[in-house]
Design an enzyme around this catalytic site. Structure first.
Site, PDB file in Angstrom:
ATOM      1  N   GLU A  93      -1.649  -9.025   3.567  1.00 55.49           N
ATOM      2  CA  GLU A  93      -1.537  -9.590   4.928  1.00 55.49           C
ATOM      3  C   GLU A  93      -2.883 -10.011   5.521  1.00 55.49           C
ATOM      4  O   GLU A  93      -2.922 -10.809   6.445  1.00 55.49           O
ATOM      5  CB  GLU A  93      -0.817  -8.612   5.866  1.00 55.49           C
ATOM      6  CG  GLU A  93      -1.570  -7.334   6.236  1.00 55.49           C
ATOM      7  CD  GLU A  93      -1.295  -6.168   5.286  1.00 55.49           C
ATOM      8  OE1 GLU A  93      -0.984  -6.416   4.102  1.00 55.49           O
ATOM      9  OE2 GLU A  93      -1.421  -5.006   5.717  1.00 55.49           O
ATOM     10  N   CYS A 100       0.837  -1.206   0.000  1.00 61.20           N
ATOM     11  CA  CYS A 100       0.000   0.000   0.000  1.00 61.20           C
ATOM     12  C   CYS A 100       0.873   1.256   0.000  1.00 61.20           C
ATOM     13  O   CYS A 100       1.440   1.578  -1.034  1.00 61.20           O
ATOM     14  CB  CYS A 100      -0.984  -0.049   1.154  1.00 61.20           C
ATOM     15  SG  CYS A 100      -2.484   0.856   0.779  1.00 61.20           S
ATOM     16  N   HIS A 155      -3.649  -4.961   0.511  1.00 64.58           N
ATOM     17  CA  HIS A 155      -3.038  -5.511   1.733  1.00 64.58           C
ATOM     18  C   HIS A 155      -3.107  -7.039   1.731  1.00 64.58           C
ATOM     19  O   HIS A 155      -4.073  -7.615   2.246  1.00 64.58           O
ATOM     20  CB  HIS A 155      -3.771  -4.984   2.968  1.00 64.58           C
ATOM     21  CG  HIS A 155      -3.534  -3.530   3.218  1.00 64.58           C
ATOM     22  ND1 HIS A 155      -2.485  -3.070   3.970  1.00 64.58           N
ATOM     23  CD2 HIS A 155      -4.206  -2.431   2.802  1.00 64.58           C
ATOM     24  CE1 HIS A 155      -2.517  -1.747   4.016  1.00 64.58           C
ATOM     25  NE2 HIS A 155      -3.557  -1.333   3.315  1.00 64.58           N
TER      26      HIS A 155
HETATM   27  N1  GLN Z   1      -1.872   6.692   2.843  1.00 67.04           N
HETATM   28  C1  GLN Z   1      -2.004   5.964   1.628  1.00 67.04           C
HETATM   29  C2  GLN Z   1      -3.390   6.152   1.015  1.00 67.04           C
HETATM   30  O1  GLN Z   1      -4.306   6.544   1.670  1.00 67.04           O
HETATM   31  C3  GLN Z   1      -1.716   4.502   1.832  1.00 67.04           C
HETATM   32  C4  GLN Z   1      -2.669   3.830   2.738  1.00 67.04           C
HETATM   33  C5  GLN Z   1      -2.179   2.519   3.291  1.00 67.04           C
HETATM   34  O2  GLN Z   1      -1.000   2.243   3.253  1.00 67.04           O
HETATM   35  N2  GLN Z   1      -3.068   1.709   3.846  1.00 67.04           N
HETATM   36  O3  GLN Z   1      -3.583   5.900  -0.145  1.00 67.04           O
END
Ligand code: GLN
Length: 532
Positions: free
Chosen positions: A511, A383, A509
């Protein structure tokens, strides 16, 4: 005809109530029953999505896009079932929904009260979890400890459920502490007695006690607890401290908790199939080699903020019979002029940059990514980690020194990561990220396509910003490979690098989908590359 197990806690928090609830669910599932799990959190936030990780640890995301308590991660990892929006109920959710109904006029002139309106809403959430999933047994954990003001209405709702259902339809497990007193060398039952009394004052009679103890209790202790708490002796279960949490279900199974519950429910006691779990425990207890992987984040002092990532690394390690040791690296520390990256990553065979929000520590993460890219160290960016990998590439390969994400700088000339059009008009922060499952198509002849072994995947998301397609061609021409895209919205989901042993960044994600007996393909490949 759903049956309900309720798991409450007393004396102190942090006794492992979530693991107890998960273990019970796992055991009931192993006996052929369809189980579903739910967590009640008594706070007033609608969900943990807007909370600081320091307050709350990781936010776990379900496939249908619900931002939930990290205990849901334990649930999914233990029972290997996908949970949904009915799985995490907060006071914030309950109150908002009651107030919305009141404003709509649904209560037809009634005075809206804690009992019955709030409690009815809570009961509805319990029954909905069973009805919407067709589960034979729903296991509901109540956050906090008995006696907290916040959870009173939740416990009152459970009392009403105990009263309105038949005795064989509900089962209450109360988790407590039986402390050992040095000097007098005794295990003490009084805190448990008091906690059960608090529960009984609320009208709830526990059917079983799960007692956290440093070593197995004696028969005398069980007799005493049984007498004072009106719980039969065999229903007093020891929860002995363990170093491997996967042993806990087996420890409970040895004390027949699953049989006790099924007998109480008047359900057939089918044979338990725990083979996979027993193998897992064996594997975890016999890991020979070790591999160190650096996790670069800004909340590394609080491991709970990255619990699913840490678990996923461990799962992949189990597959290769290797213990993954995490080198917790604070991204802000990497920003100092004096930092010696070689020293920091001296023993690390892989570098992982997980998800995150906000500006603090991002330059340190970018330094770590440069280090991984240039030194050909296996890298996994998740992410924010993926977004920063693209920013790093734009800065150091394309030469756009001010390349960034508009999350950090809105006036940069090179917004490599930017808000999606539909996010620009959003003013409410809660629940408005791109959340939950989205399909991703994996492109031919890419590493990621090979790793997954298929071309369509579903992965869970939690972010607001996206890869800016304006730069796609230029980045690709310079060696960044786009290996996964969401075709519906034309969004870049996965990037990788040529001429690197393993360099993958994903916008989702992974995970959240890793299981101890079934590591996620990306973690599997990353750990494998790191071992190599
Ligand atoms: N801050 C980034 C976004 O909002 C990544 C978010 C994250 O890593 N969950 O796109």
């Amino acid at each position: 005809m759903t049956k309900y197990v309720f798991v409450t806690g007393g004396v102190v928090s942090g006794l492992g109530k979530g693991i107890t609830a998960s273990s019970i669910a796992l055991l009931l599932k192993s006996r052929g029953y369809k189980v579903f799990m739910q967590k009640f959190d008594p706070y007033m936030n609608v969900d943990p999505g807007t909370m600081n990780p320091i307050q709350h640890g990781e936010v776990f995301v379900t496939y249908d896009g619900c931002e939930t308590d990290l205990d849901l991660g334990h649930y999914e990892r233990f029972i290997d079932e996908e949970l949904n929006y009915t799985s995490n109920i907060t006071n914030g959710k309950i109150y908002s929904s009651v107030i919305e109904k009141e404003r709509r006029g649904d209560y037809l002139g009634a005075t809206v009260q804690m009992i019955p309106h709030i409690t009815n809403e809570i009961k509805h959430k319990v029954y909905e979890a069973g009805a919407s999933t067709g589960a034979d047994i729903v296991i509901t954990e109540i956050g906090g400890t008995v006696g907290d003001i916040e959870s009173q209405t939740m416990l009152e709702a459970l009392r009403q459920i105990q009263y309105e259902k038949k005795a064989e339809d509900t089962f209450f497990v109360h988790c407590t502490l039986v402390p050992y007193i040095y000097g007098s060398n005794e295990l003490k039952t009084k805190p448990t007695q008091n906690s059960v009394r608090d529960l009984r004052n609320l009208g709830i009679r526990p059917d079983a006690l799960v007692c956290r103890v440093p070593f197995p209790t004696t028969e005398a202790i069980k007799k005493k607890l049984s007498l004072f708490c009106s719980v039969s002796e065999e229903n007093v279960i020891d929860s002995v401290d363990v170093t491997n949490i996967y042993e806990i279900p087996l420890n409970y199974h040895a004390q027949h908790i699953d049989e006790i519950i099924l007998k109480h429910f008047a359900l057939p006691i089918k044979k338990a199939n725990l083979k996979d779990w027993e193998d897992l425990v064996q594997t975890v207890n016999n890991l020979k080699d070790e591999v160190e992987i650096a996790l670069v984040g800004k909340y590394v002092e609080l491991h709970d903020a990255y619990i699913s990532v840490a678990e996923s690394l461990a799962h992949a390690g189990y597959k290769y019979k290797v213990k993954v040791k995490i080198n917790w690296v604070n991204s802000e520390d990497l920003e100092k002029e004096s930092v010696n990256l070689k020293e920091v990553f001296k023993n690390s065979k892989g570098i992982l940059v997980p998800g995150g929000f906000g500006t603090r520590g991002i330059e340190g993460k970018i330094k770590a990514i440069t280090y991984a890219r240039e030194n050909k160290i296996p890298f996994l960016g998740i992410c924010l980690g993926m977004q920063l990998a693209v920013v790093e590439f734009a800065r150091n390969v394309l030469g756009y020194e001010d390349a960034t994400s508009t999350e950090f700088n809105t006036i940069s000339k090179h917004p490599i990561i930017d808000l999606m059009a539909d996010q620009k008009s959003i003013s409410n922060m809660g629940g408005t990220l791109r959340l939950g499952n989205y399909e991703c198509t994996l492109l031919k002849d890419t590493l990621t396509r090979k790793i997954y072994g298929k071309d369509k995947i579903l992965e869970r998301h939690r972010h607001r910003y996206e890869f800016n397609n304006i730069y796609r061609e230029e980045l690709e021409q310079n060696g960044l490979i786009v290996s996964g895209i969401n075709e519906t919205n034309n969004l870049v989901e996965i990037v990788e690098l040529k001429n690197h042993p393993f360099f993958v960044g994903c916008q989702f994600h992974p995970e959240f989908k890793s299981r101890p007996t079934r590591p996620h393909p990306l973690f599997d490949a990353f750990v494998k590359a790191s071992i190599k």
